[in-house]
Design a protein around this motif. Structure first.
Motif, PDB file in Angstrom:
ATOM      1  N   GLN A  54       0.832  -1.206   0.000  1.00 30.62           N
ATOM      2  CA  GLN A  54       0.000   0.000   0.000  1.00 30.62           C
ATOM      3  C   GLN A  54       0.868   1.257   0.000  1.00 30.62           C
ATOM      4  OE1 GLN A  54      -3.394   0.165  -0.467  1.00 30.62           O
ATOM      5  NE2 GLN A  54      -2.799   2.301  -0.790  1.00 30.62           N
ATOM      6  N   GLU A  55       1.959   1.237   0.761  1.00 33.25           N
ATOM      7  CA  GLU A  55       2.869   2.384   0.771  1.00 33.25           C
ATOM      8  C   GLU A  55       3.445   2.616  -0.625  1.00 33.25           C
ATOM      9  OE1 GLU A  55       5.800   1.523   3.770  1.00 33.25           O
ATOM     10  OE2 GLU A  55       4.367   1.780   5.398  1.00 33.25           O
ATOM     11  N   LEU A  56       3.799   1.521  -1.323  1.00 34.68           N
ATOM     12  CA  LEU A  56       4.318   1.647  -2.684  1.00 34.68           C
ATOM     13  C   LEU A  56       3.252   2.229  -3.609  1.00 34.68           C
ATOM     14  CD1 LEU A  56       6.500   1.151  -4.851  1.00 34.68           C
ATOM     15  CD2 LEU A  56       5.571  -1.164  -5.085  1.00 34.68           C
ATOM     16  N   ARG A  57       2.036   1.736  -3.504  1.00 36.28           N
ATOM     17  CA  ARG A  57       0.945   2.257  -4.352  1.00 36.28           C
ATOM     18  C   ARG A  57       0.700   3.737  -4.095  1.00 36.28           C
ATOM     19  NH1 ARG A  57      -2.592  -3.092  -3.617  1.00 36.28           N
ATOM     20  NH2 ARG A  57      -1.778  -4.202  -5.429  1.00 36.28           N
ATOM     21  N   ASP A  58       0.777   4.132  -2.830  1.00 40.52           N
ATOM     22  CA  ASP A  58       0.606   5.554  -2.502  1.00 40.52           C
ATOM     23  C   ASP A  58       1.695   6.393  -3.158  1.00 40.52           C
ATOM     24  OD1 ASP A  58      -1.611   4.868  -0.982  1.00 40.52           O
ATOM     25  OD2 ASP A  58      -0.561   5.036   0.951  1.00 40.52           O
ATOM     26  N   LYS A  59       2.930   5.891  -3.142  1.00 42.08           N
ATOM     27  CA  LYS A  59       4.034   6.606  -3.787  1.00 42.08           C
ATOM     28  C   LYS A  59       3.842   6.649  -5.297  1.00 42.08           C
ATOM     29  CE  LYS A  59       7.531   5.648  -0.280  1.00 42.08           C
ATOM     30  NZ  LYS A  59       8.793   4.952   0.014  1.00 42.08           N
TER      31      LYS A  59
END
Length: 137
Positions: A54-59
């Motif tokens: 999820q952190e990667l998708r947010d980035k």
């Protein structure tokens, strides 16, 4: 029995327990947990990996996306989650995902883009480990 003798007896018991665990290849608390409760360990690994994803998708959705940094940050988080997995297939797939993410970070650093093969490897591994995680939850 004197207090000193009791303490020495407990130290002996603890040392024996550590030796038995080491004999079976268990050298950390996470490995002990995996041996005792592999499903629980895999659940924790899935939660950690899902958070990293999820952190990667947010980035990826941000205007100032830096692929080298984003995938470079993602890879060790997935590798750490893999280390907690009690299921060997889940662990292997998470490690494949981490390897592909490292390749993508390197490609972004060199070319400011990524190769289709790295992206496909990452997507395939992620789809498979998320499938395992979804079935176990």
């Amino acid at each position: 029995m004197a207090e000193g003798q009791k303490a020495m007896a407990w130290i002996g018991v603890a040392a024996s327990a550590v030796a038995v665990l080491a004999f079976f290849g268990i050298t950390s608390f996470d490995e002990l947990r995996n041996a005792i409760d592999p499903a629980g360990a895999s659940s924790d690994a899935c939660e950690q990996a899902a958070k990293a994803t999820q952190e990667l998708r947010d980035k990826e959705g941000s205007n100032d996306f830096d692929g080298s940094e984003a995938f470079g940050d993602y890879a060790p988080k997935i590798r750490s989650a893999a280390g907690k997995a009690g299921d060997q297939k889940l662990k292997s797939l998470m490690l494949d995902d981490a390897d592909a993410a490292e390749d993508m970070a390197d490609e972004y650093a060199r070319n400011d883009t990524y190769s289709v093969s790295s992206n496909n490897r990452l997507a395939a591994a992620r789809n498979q480990w998320t499938g395992i995680c979804d079935k176990s939850s």
